[in-house]
Design an enzyme around this catalytic site. Structure first.
Site, PDB file in Angstrom:
ATOM      1  N   HIS A  70      -8.894   0.595   1.311  1.00 38.43           N
ATOM      2  CA  HIS A  70      -9.348   1.865   0.734  1.00 38.43           C
ATOM      3  C   HIS A  70      -9.241   1.893  -0.796  1.00 38.43           C
ATOM      4  O   HIS A  70      -9.834   2.754  -1.439  1.00 38.43           O
ATOM      5  CB  HIS A  70      -8.590   3.048   1.361  1.00 38.43           C
ATOM      6  CG  HIS A  70      -7.179   3.225   0.887  1.00 38.43           C
ATOM      7  ND1 HIS A  70      -6.081   2.810   1.611  1.00 38.43           N
ATOM      8  CD2 HIS A  70      -6.670   3.801  -0.228  1.00 38.43           C
ATOM      9  CE1 HIS A  70      -4.980   3.118   0.962  1.00 38.43           C
ATOM     10  NE2 HIS A  70      -5.308   3.724  -0.162  1.00 38.43           N
ATOM     11  N   ASP A  80      -6.677  -1.867   7.108  1.00 38.76           N
ATOM     12  CA  ASP A  80      -6.736  -1.341   5.742  1.00 38.76           C
ATOM     13  C   ASP A  80      -6.262  -2.374   4.732  1.00 38.76           C
ATOM     14  O   ASP A  80      -5.499  -2.066   3.810  1.00 38.76           O
ATOM     15  CB  ASP A  80      -5.912  -0.052   5.620  1.00 38.76           C
ATOM     16  CG  ASP A  80      -6.200   0.689   4.304  1.00 38.76           C
ATOM     17  OD1 ASP A  80      -7.285   0.463   3.734  1.00 38.76           O
ATOM     18  OD2 ASP A  80      -5.337   1.459   3.849  1.00 38.76           O
ATOM     19  N   SER A  86      -0.908   2.583  -3.640  1.00 35.33           N
ATOM     20  CA  SER A  86      -1.599   1.922  -2.536  1.00 35.33           C
ATOM     21  C   SER A  86      -1.953   0.488  -2.896  1.00 35.33           C
ATOM     22  O   SER A  86      -2.507   0.223  -3.963  1.00 35.33           O
ATOM     23  CB  SER A  86      -2.879   2.681  -2.182  1.00 35.33           C
ATOM     24  OG  SER A  86      -2.594   3.915  -1.585  1.00 35.33           O
TER      25      SER A  86
END
Length: 525
Positions: free
Chosen positions: A148, A179, A260
């Site tokens: 993402h 992911d 992230s």
């Protein structure tokens, strides 16, 4: 004489006191804890005397009193990733309304301004910029991050820690199911992190999160592992089925937007996870963060580098989630052969031509171990199976009734039911969760057949159109499509194609979505 008596009395008193202390200590003092507590063979009482789990020596070793060494080791190997999505023009796909003359004389007598044509109303989506983190895993510039973080990006740039060096990165491959993504920068002799072993991570163990939160420079936060094998229901897969894999390491290390794709490391500075998500009602850190275990990361990265795509194995079973079981009545549970409060994964259906079918598993069986590793729930089972590829052999332990069985040398298969290497197709690049309409569904909405778009993730559809979930594809170009395989074959032959269909919930308006399987959006998958 008195002096001798006093000395004798003192000596007797001293001996008596020493004896009393000895007797009290031997017979009356509470039992001192031994090396291990509660009869355990692996939980030291004085943990400070022992090394962290997974190391060889457990004697005379003291964990660090601070995290300086771990931070110095990890920070240089974590990079700042910035992405750019260019402005783009899309169409809403809605067909222009037909005129009475078109109904009388047919479309061929009229120009595009009267025909549906599929253009609809065009509008621009403004460009976007975002940032995240990544982890160097080799000295020649390979970086692992979250899918993402780089999803749909037209441009990816990478900045090294504490250096004024910026590189343009190339996308090597992605895996939306976990992911994860791999990118590469053109550089040599870079500092990189060593893989640790996430199986050896224990609840209560100190860990550090390293990344670039809120557009700050490299930032280190500390916390403990608060849980393992957490599933929080956030991953969406962009493929033929929704096969997200979630078995997170949960920590209370402070993680915010921008973290992230960054590193979760142990006190030795070894990579044990990739930070991926936070649990927050506000979008900012509120207590817990989640990391993808490094043992799963390693498998995904190796597959991408070797095959270009992840080689995912499937057991081929369906199972009831704990929440679904809690909402069912006892009669409903008996109907599908499921019991309440069991330790393992209860099978509700075994797919034909699957690994589970070949292993002899049946509805109602409870899977308790994969290759000897306990699986208390579906998240642990998914993580264990995801570590293998089609063709690998594993053992499956399960209970049937009151007896335990083990099927050894079970050959894992892919979604197609074989062990062939799976390549990314244009169908995969669509980034959509697709399913074929059943006869009953097709009849209920008044069509002969079609393909429903259940979900849209990263990919061509999201990048090039305004399609939303719920769309039913009736045609690809001029060819009717009633099966996913037919659509896949068309997409592999045609570079530019028009997906024609409608939204049953919106009425009978026909929508046209033009896509280019070799254009913008395809190169980033």
């Amino acid at each position: 004489m008195k002096f001798k008596q006093i000395v004798t009395t003192v000596l007797i008193s001293a001996v008596t006191a020493v004896a009393a202390i000895f007797v009290y200590g031997k017979y009356f003092e509470g039992r001192r804890p031994g090396i291990f507590q509660n009869g355990s063979n692996d939980i030291p009482v004085n943990y400070a005397r022992y090394t962290m789990p997974g190391t060889e020596s457990k004697a005379n070793a003291v964990p660090p009193s601070d995290f300086v060494t771990a931070a110095k080791t990890a920070v240089p190997g974590v990079v700042h990733i910035k992405t750019k999505i260019n402005p783009r023009q899309v169409t809403n796909g809605l067909q222009k309304r037909r005129s009475i003359l078109q109904d009388l004389f047919g479309d061929e007598f009229f120009g595009d301004e009267f025909n549906g044509g599929g253009d609809g109303r065009r509008y621009y989506i403004p460009g976007q910029m975002a940032s995240g983190s990544g982890v160097l895993i080799s000295d020649d510039g390979y970086i692992v991050t979250n899918n993402h973080v780089i999803a749909d990006a037209d441009e990816i740039t990478v900045s090294l820690a504490n250096e004024n060096k910026t590189f343009k990165a190339k996308l090597v491959g992605t895996d939306p199911s976990t992911d994860l993504a791999v990118i590469k920068i053109p550089a040599k002799s870079l500092p990189y992190l060593l893989y640790g072993n996430s199986d050896n991570v224990d609840i209560g163990q100190w860990v550090l999160a390293v990344g670039y939160p809120l557009n700050l420079d490299a930032t280190v936060t500390a916390g403990i592992v608060s849980a393992k094998s957490r599933s929080i229901g956030i991953n969406k897969s962009g493929g033929r089925i929704n096969n997200s894999i979630e078995s997170f390491i949960q920590t209370d290390a402070a993680v915010n937007q921008g973290n992230s794709g960054g590193a979760l490391v142990n006190t030795a500075g070894e990579l044990v996870g990739i930070n991926s998500a936070i649990a927050s009602p506000t979008g900012s850190y509120a207590g817990y963060s989640y990391a993808i275990p490094v043992n799963l990361v390693r498998k995904v990265v190796n597959d991408i580098l070797k095959y270009g795509s992840v080689q995912r194995a499937y057991l081929g079973v369906k199972y009831a989630s704990p929440s679904a079981i809690a909402s069912m009545t006892d009669d409903q549970l008996r109907e599908i052969g499921v019991r309440r409060d069991v330790n393992g994964v209860q099978i509700t259906e075994v797919m034909d031509n699957s690994s589970a079918a070949a292993a002899g598993l049946r509805q109602g069986d409870i899977i308790t171990k994969i290759n000897g590793v306990n699986v208390a729930g579906s998240s642990q089972m998914s993580e264990q199976v995801a570590r293998y590829k089609p063709g690998d052999k594993i053992s499956i332990t399960y209970t049937r009734g009151d007896k335990e069985y083990t099927s050894s040398n079970v050959t894992l298969r892919n979604l197609q039911g074989n062990t062939d290497v799976v390549r990314i197709t244009n169908l995969d690049r669509l980034g959509a969760d697709l399913s074929e309409l059943s006869k009953e569904e097709a009849t209920s909405i008044g069509v002969k057949g079609g393909i429903r778009v259940n979900d849209i993730s990263t990919g061509i559809i999201k990048k090039q159109t305004s399609m939303i979930p719920g769309f039913v594809i009736l045609k690809a170009g001029n060819t009717p499509v009633t099966s996913v395989n037919t659509l896949s074959a068309i997409l592999d032959k045609e570079k530019n194609i028009q997906l024609v269909g409608f939204y049953p919930q919106r009425g009978g308006n026909i929508y046209y979505y033009n896509i280019n399987t070799g254009g913008a959006g395809a190169e980033n998958l």
